[in-house]
Structure formats: structure tokens, C-alpha cells
Design a protein around this motif. Structure first.
Motif, mmCIF file in Angstrom:
data_model
loop_
_atom_site.group_PDB
_atom_site.id
_atom_site.type_symbol
_atom_site.label_atom_id
_atom_site.label_comp_id
_atom_site.label_asym_id
_atom_site.label_seq_id
_atom_site.Cartn_x
_atom_site.Cartn_y
_atom_site.Cartn_z
ATOM 1 N N GLU A 113 57.780 26.814 36.487
ATOM 2 C CA GLU A 113 59.045 26.371 37.106
ATOM 3 C C GLU A 113 59.961 25.754 36.047
ATOM 4 O O GLU A 113 61.138 26.061 35.980
ATOM 5 C CB GLU A 113 58.729 25.367 38.224
ATOM 6 N N HIS A 114 59.370 24.831 35.249
ATOM 7 C CA HIS A 114 60.142 24.279 34.123
ATOM 8 C C HIS A 114 59.216 23.660 33.084
ATOM 9 O O HIS A 114 58.045 23.412 33.352
ATOM 10 C CB HIS A 114 61.178 23.240 34.589
ATOM 11 N N LEU A 115 59.789 23.419 31.895
ATOM 12 C CA LEU A 115 59.134 22.604 30.877
ATOM 13 C C LEU A 115 59.916 21.306 30.832
ATOM 14 O O LEU A 115 61.154 21.321 30.750
ATOM 15 C CB LEU A 115 59.193 23.279 29.507
ATOM 16 N N GLY A 116 59.205 20.177 30.883
ATOM 17 C CA GLY A 116 59.857 18.870 30.832
ATOM 18 C C GLY A 116 59.825 18.331 29.406
ATOM 19 O O GLY A 116 58.773 18.302 28.761
ATOM 20 N N ILE A 117 60.979 17.923 28.911
ATOM 21 C CA ILE A 117 61.105 17.433 27.534
ATOM 22 C C ILE A 117 61.719 16.040 27.563
ATOM 23 O O ILE A 117 62.787 15.837 28.161
ATOM 24 C CB ILE A 117 61.962 18.409 26.690
ATOM 25 N N ALA A 118 61.017 15.081 26.951
ATOM 26 C CA ALA A 118 61.479 13.688 26.949
ATOM 27 C C ALA A 118 62.495 13.481 25.830
ATOM 28 O O ALA A 118 62.234 13.849 24.672
ATOM 29 C CB ALA A 118 60.284 12.758 26.737
ATOM 30 N N VAL A 119 63.646 12.919 26.187
ATOM 31 C CA VAL A 119 64.676 12.617 25.188
ATOM 32 C C VAL A 119 65.174 11.178 25.391
ATOM 33 O O VAL A 119 65.121 10.652 26.492
ATOM 34 C CB VAL A 119 65.884 13.603 25.264
ATOM 35 N N LYS A 120 65.662 10.586 24.310
ATOM 36 C CA LYS A 120 66.192 9.219 24.430
ATOM 37 C C LYS A 120 67.515 9.237 25.163
ATOM 38 O O LYS A 120 67.838 8.335 25.934
ATOM 39 C CB LYS A 120 66.401 8.621 23.031
ATOM 40 N N SER A 121 68.323 10.269 24.883
ATOM 41 C CA SER A 121 69.676 10.316 25.432
ATOM 42 C C SER A 121 70.062 11.761 25.765
ATOM 43 O O SER A 121 70.009 12.624 24.877
ATOM 44 C CB SER A 121 70.648 9.737 24.394
ATOM 45 N N LEU A 122 70.422 12.016 27.001
ATOM 46 C CA LEU A 122 70.865 13.367 27.376
ATOM 47 C C LEU A 122 72.107 13.738 26.580
ATOM 48 O O LEU A 122 72.233 14.856 26.087
ATOM 49 C CB LEU A 122 71.193 13.434 28.875
ATOM 50 N N GLU A 123 73.003 12.770 26.484
ATOM 51 C CA GLU A 123 74.272 13.032 25.803
ATOM 52 C C GLU A 123 74.048 13.502 24.361
ATOM 53 O O GLU A 123 74.714 14.419 23.887
ATOM 54 C CB GLU A 123 75.103 11.743 25.832
ATOM 55 N N GLU A 124 73.051 12.880 23.707
ATOM 56 C CA GLU A 124 72.783 13.269 22.323
ATOM 57 C C GLU A 124 71.984 14.561 22.235
ATOM 58 O O GLU A 124 72.104 15.312 21.270
ATOM 59 C CB GLU A 124 72.018 12.156 21.597
ATOM 60 N N ALA A 125 71.151 14.838 23.266
ATOM 61 C CA ALA A 125 70.259 16.010 23.204
ATOM 62 C C ALA A 125 70.955 17.304 23.625
ATOM 63 O O ALA A 125 70.687 18.363 23.060
ATOM 64 C CB ALA A 125 69.042 15.774 24.091
ATOM 65 N N ILE A 126 71.834 17.222 24.616
ATOM 66 C CA ILE A 126 72.404 18.438 25.226
ATOM 67 C C ILE A 126 73.108 19.364 24.215
ATOM 68 O O ILE A 126 72.942 20.586 24.308
ATOM 69 C CB ILE A 126 73.309 18.072 26.430
ATOM 70 N N PRO A 127 73.860 18.829 23.249
ATOM 71 C CA PRO A 127 74.558 19.744 22.326
ATOM 72 C C PRO A 127 73.644 20.735 21.617
ATOM 73 O O PRO A 127 74.035 21.888 21.407
ATOM 74 C CB PRO A 127 75.239 18.793 21.334
ATOM 75 N N PHE A 128 72.401 20.359 21.265
ATOM 76 C CA PHE A 128 71.490 21.323 20.621
ATOM 77 C C PHE A 128 71.228 22.493 21.563
ATOM 78 O O PHE A 128 71.284 23.664 21.158
ATOM 79 C CB PHE A 128 70.167 20.639 20.232
ATOM 80 N N TRP A 129 70.954 22.178 22.830
ATOM 81 C CA TRP A 129 70.610 23.220 23.807
ATOM 82 C C TRP A 129 71.801 24.104 24.120
ATOM 83 O O TRP A 129 71.648 25.305 24.338
ATOM 84 C CB TRP A 129 70.043 22.570 25.084
ATOM 85 N N GLU A 130 73.000 23.508 24.136
ATOM 86 C CA GLU A 130 74.201 24.296 24.460
ATOM 87 C C GLU A 130 74.776 24.986 23.225
ATOM 88 O O GLU A 130 75.006 26.195 23.240
ATOM 89 C CB GLU A 130 75.272 23.388 25.090
ATOM 90 N N ASN A 131 74.956 24.249 22.156
ATOM 91 C CA ASN A 131 75.709 24.799 21.018
ATOM 92 C C ASN A 131 74.847 25.629 20.080
ATOM 93 O O ASN A 131 75.352 26.555 19.441
ATOM 94 C CB ASN A 131 76.381 23.668 20.223
ATOM 95 N N ILE A 132 73.571 25.297 19.970
ATOM 96 C CA ILE A 132 72.701 26.040 19.053
ATOM 97 C C ILE A 132 71.944 27.133 19.816
ATOM 98 O O ILE A 132 71.986 28.301 19.451
ATOM 99 C CB ILE A 132 71.704 25.100 18.333
ATOM 100 N N LEU A 133 71.259 26.739 20.903
ATOM 101 C CA LEU A 133 70.473 27.744 21.642
ATOM 102 C C LEU A 133 71.351 28.559 22.596
ATOM 103 O O LEU A 133 70.970 29.650 22.998
ATOM 104 C CB LEU A 133 69.320 27.069 22.400
#
Ligand code: MC0
Ligand code: CO
Length: 137
Positions: free
Chosen positions: A7-27
């Protein structure tokens, strides 16, 4: 138990705001939902990846299991979640086969799913989430 897919993989991050750009802009995935799940003391961000999803998890309190995980092990993969046909039956089967349940009774998760966790100490070190979509059932 009857599992149809991850269904999903859960990934722990300190900050969504800081993490999201990698997933959107790179991947190149699009974050289609940000949802707080108060019961789990997390804020989630979701990305669709084919049949499955990535769930980023930011702690909303110091007592969050995600805050403890990041403090002990750092950011990274936190759990694997499987879509099951019937969560009550799946939990009963796991317990009857000696698996330690974190949740004996299912709880409400993100996206309206019904969820329950199996303890990593009895699943080979991988925190395992079972999910059933009871919407429309
Ligand atoms: C929104 C929702 C959704 O999808 O809809 C979600 O995903 S919510 C996602 C957030 N919610 C959850 O994770 C709820 C279920 N999780 C829990 O109840 C907890 O995190 C536990 C898994 C029971 C761990 O809590 P506890 O207080 O025992 O932590 P602890 O740091 O003392 O850890 C005890 C032992 O488990 C290990 N451990 C802890 N977290 C782990 C993880 N994610 N994966 C693998 N092992 C893990 C530790 O390294 C330690 O091993 P050693 O003793 O060998 O050092
Ligand atoms: Co999850």
C-alpha cells in the motif's frame, strides 16, 4: 493472509517542507495530499508511485513514535504497509501464528484507511503495517 500489494512505504523525516522538494523536483512525483493523523502524532505527505505510494512522516510532537525513531536511528525508511483484504482476519491470523501485535484492534490511518501495526521484533526487524480500505464497504 490475503495481501494484494504494497500500500505504501513509510519514511520518517524531520520536516515535510524540507523533504518534499527531493521527491518532487528530483524524482518527479507530485505530492497529492498532506494530512495530519492526530492519533499517530504525525503529519503525512503522499506520492503515488505506480500501484503503491510513498508516505513521508513528520512528527507533530516530541512523544511521536516518529520523533523517537529519528532521535535513535535518524531519518529514513520507517515501515512497510500492505493492503490486506480483511484486517481483523489478518491480525487474528498473525497473532495465532505467534506474531506480536502493536494494535490488537485496528485504528484510523491516513486516507481513511483502517490500519494496524505488527511489532518489528517479530517481523524480522521491519515495522509492518496492515491496511484495509473499508471506504464504500
Ligand atoms: C499515518 C499512518 C498511516 O500509514 O496511515 C502511519 O503510518 S503512522 C506511523 C507512525 N506510527 C507508528 O509507528 C505506530 C507503531 N509503532 C510503534 O508503536 C512504535 O514505534 C514501536 C515499533 C513499538 C517502537 O516503539 P518503542 O517505544 O518500543 O521504541 P524503541 O525506540 O524503544 O524501540 C524498541 C526497539 O524497536 C526498534 N524499532 C523502533 N522503531 C522501529 C522501526 N520503525 N523499524 C524497525 N525497528 C524499530 C528499535 O530499534 C528498538 O530495537 P532495539 O531494542 O534492538 O534497539
Ligand atoms: Co503508514
Amino acid at each position: 493472509m490475503k495481501i494484494s500489494h504494497i500500500e505504501h512505504l513509510g519514511i520518517a523525516v524531520k520536516s515535510l517542507e524540507e523533504a518534499i522538494p527531493f521527491w518532487e523536483n528530483i524524482l518527479g512525483f507530485k505530492c497529492y495530499s498532506i494530512e495530519e493523523v492526530a492519533d499517530q502524532k504525525v503529519k503525512t505527505a503522499f506520492f503515488k508511485v505506480g500501484q503503491t505510494k510513498i508516505e513521508l512522516l513528520e512528527p507533530t510532537s516530541e512523544e511521536s513514535t516518529i520523533a523517537k525513531f529519528i532521535a535513535n536511528r535518524g531519518e529514513g525508511v520507517h515501515h512497510v504497509a500492505y493492503a490486506v483484504e480483511n484486517i481483523e482476519e489478518a491480525l487474528a491470523e498473525a497473532e495465532s501464528k505467534g506474531v506480536r501485535l502493536i494494535d490488537k484492534t485496528p485504528r484510523r490511518g491516513a486516507e481513511g484507511l483502517t490500519i494496524a501495526f505488527l511489532h518489528p521484533k517479530s517481523t524480522g526487524g521491519v515495522l509492518t503495517e496492515l491496511c484495509e480500505d473499508k471506504n464504500g464497504k
